[in-house]
Design an enzyme around this catalytic site. Structure first.
Site, mmCIF file in Angstrom:
data_model
loop_
_atom_site.group_PDB
_atom_site.id
_atom_site.type_symbol
_atom_site.label_atom_id
_atom_site.label_comp_id
_atom_site.label_asym_id
_atom_site.label_seq_id
_atom_site.Cartn_x
_atom_site.Cartn_y
_atom_site.Cartn_z
ATOM 1 N N SER A 126 0.855 -1.177 0.000
ATOM 2 C CA SER A 126 0.000 0.000 0.000
ATOM 3 C C SER A 126 0.894 1.231 0.000
ATOM 4 C CB SER A 126 -0.890 -0.027 1.242
ATOM 5 O OG SER A 126 -1.673 1.137 1.311
ATOM 6 N N LYS A 152 -0.912 -0.981 -4.383
ATOM 7 C CA LYS A 152 -2.157 -0.243 -4.119
ATOM 8 C C LYS A 152 -1.781 1.212 -3.934
ATOM 9 C CE LYS A 152 -4.694 -0.029 0.227
ATOM 10 N NZ LYS A 152 -5.455 -0.830 1.214
ATOM 11 N N LYS A 154 -2.925 4.971 -2.934
ATOM 12 C CA LYS A 154 -3.945 5.771 -2.257
ATOM 13 C C LYS A 154 -4.310 6.938 -3.165
ATOM 14 C CE LYS A 154 -4.122 3.718 1.832
ATOM 15 N NZ LYS A 154 -5.350 3.194 2.430
ATOM 16 N N ASP A 179 -7.027 2.923 -3.676
ATOM 17 C CA ASP A 179 -7.805 2.952 -2.428
ATOM 18 C C ASP A 179 -8.137 4.405 -2.109
ATOM 19 O OD1 ASP A 179 -8.963 2.663 0.058
ATOM 20 O OD2 ASP A 179 -7.222 1.738 1.026
ATOM 21 N N GLU A 204 -10.819 0.419 -4.116
ATOM 22 C CA GLU A 204 -11.197 0.127 -2.729
ATOM 23 C C GLU A 204 -11.891 1.329 -2.094
ATOM 24 O OE1 GLU A 204 -7.801 -1.286 -0.533
ATOM 25 O OE2 GLU A 204 -8.771 -1.075 1.407
ATOM 26 N N ASP A 229 -13.893 -1.850 2.118
ATOM 27 C CA ASP A 229 -13.040 -1.925 3.306
ATOM 28 C C ASP A 229 -13.859 -1.359 4.478
ATOM 29 O OD1 ASP A 229 -11.180 -1.449 5.340
ATOM 30 O OD2 ASP A 229 -9.747 -0.348 4.124
ATOM 31 N N LYS A 253 -10.243 -6.998 7.354
ATOM 32 C CA LYS A 253 -9.303 -6.622 8.404
ATOM 33 C C LYS A 253 -9.832 -7.240 9.690
ATOM 34 C CE LYS A 253 -7.777 -2.346 6.263
ATOM 35 N NZ LYS A 253 -7.928 -0.883 6.195
ATOM 36 N N GLY A 281 -4.434 -4.210 5.864
ATOM 37 C CA GLY A 281 -3.472 -3.880 6.917
ATOM 38 C C GLY A 281 -3.830 -2.562 7.567
#
Ligand code: OSB
Ligand code: MG
Length: 364
Positions: A126, A152, A154, A179, A204, A229, A253, A281
């Protein structure tokens, strides 16, 4: 306690430079099990935060568990069920009991959770928001060279479509996803439709943290799979999202769904419905990371997870050996419980406050 991070991590809710830590120890005889509370220091990801979880554990959750005979860790979520939500606090206690129980049974946690766990798990990275495309492209290049199985990125308003296009141009074949951490609304539909050209594995949590219905409308109008998520806190949330076709993938998660037992239930439901699952995570230290590696070994976790090795986040972890990655894979440890040794010296050095609850539920 607080641990400095190797590099600041920026998401649509801010920049983080250190991690406030809350570790739970469960004791029985001379055995100890460990759990980590994954809540952030401030309630930005969800309403839970470290200080609040500490109080919740001390005043409410741990007194319900200490001194009780627990035959199997699945009982913990039942005992805690009358307490509404507070999933990350619950999961910290439950995770300690799972570790303790697995150590007591002399089996790896991964084997306690799944009949035929994988021997190694696929790892994704991430990557936080960077100010420039050049910085991000460099970070992706480093991740690809390190062997990560997917990246991934952000995104946040202003750092989204053009940025993703720039990265995709540079890395046409890298498994890539985005994400948004809930930073958008349905008004941004055109933005997400434009992302359909980028061959993203998924997007995400594009919409509100507590939404399932708007995600359905978005998913119906884009071809990129939506992954939830923040919105999925329970088996019922997962069932609703699957029924409504709000997503095609779920990020599990352990903390967000209230512990390993419920994480397993969400995984089973997804498997039944052909919904892909991966392990998310929360910038965990080695304790939480080891829990993540154990559940990510379960058969239903079909996609690479955010279970980066310790060194990605920490100069010196609280476990030994540290979690390490070899060409994109982490070997699931074969020792009992978490399979890593929690370093008492590191915990002692970092601890700023602690409490113990005795057999009679008294706190000291
Ligand atoms: O949305 O997955 C998220 C970190 C903190 C809070 C929320 C998220 C994240 C990450 C980092 O993406 C995942 C990791 O621990 O590597
Ligand atoms: Mg996320």
């Amino acid at each position: 306690m607080t641990m400095e991070m190797q590099t600041p991590f920026t998401t649509s809710f801010g920049t983080q430079t250190h991690r406030d830590l809350l570790i739970v120890e469960a004791r029985s005889g001379d055995r100890v099990g460990y759990g980590e509370c994954v809540a952030g220091g401030q309630p930005f990801y969800s309403e839970e935060f470290t200080t609040g979880c500490n109080l919740m554990l001390q005043e409410v959750l741990l007194p319900l568990l200490v001194g009780r005979e627990i035959g199997h860790p699945d009982e913990v979520s039942e005992i805690l069920r009358p307490i509404r939500r507070n999933n990350m606090a619950k999961a910290a206690a439950e995770g300690a009991v799972w570790d303790l129980w697995a150590r007591h049974q002399d089996v790896p946690l991964a084997s306690a959770l799944d009949d035929a766990p994988r021997e190694r798990v696929e790892v994704g990275l991430s990557i936080g928001v960077k100010e420039t495309d050049a910085e991000l492209i460099e970070a992706v290049g480093t991740a690809v060279d390190a062997g990560y199985r997917r990246v991934k990125l952000k995104i946040t308003p202003g750092r989204d479509l053009d940025m993703l296009r720039a990265v995709r141009r540079e890395f046409p074949d890298v498994p890539m996803m985005a994400d948004a951490n809930s930073a958008y609304t349905l008004d941004d539909l055109k933005l997400f439709q434009a992302m359909d050209d980028l061959d993203l594995m998924m997007i995400e949590q594009p919409l509100a943290h507590d939404d399932i219905v708007d995600h359905r409308h978005l998913q119906a109008q884009i071809s990129t799979p939506v992954c939830l998520d923040e919105s999925v806190h329970s088996i019922d949330d997962a069932r609703h999202a699957i029924e409504l076709e709000s997503c095609q993938i779920i990020n599990i998660k352990i903390g967000r769904v209230g512990g390993l037992t419920d994480a397993k239930r969400v995984e089973a439901l997804c498997r039944e419905h052909g919904v892909d699952v991966w392990c998310g995570g929360m910038l965990e230290t080695g304790v939480g990371r080891a829990h993540n590696v154990a559940i990510a070994a379960s058969a239903g976790f079909t996609l690479p997870g955010d279970t980066a090795p310790s060194a990605r986040y920490w100069a010196e972890d609280v476990i030994e050996p540290e979690v390490t990655m070899d060409r994109g894979y982490i070997t699931v440890p074969s020792g009992p419980g978490l399979g890593y040794t929690v370093r008492g010296d590191r915990l002692d050095a970092l601890t700023t406050s602690s409490f113990t609850i005795d057999q009679d539920g008294r706190s000291a």
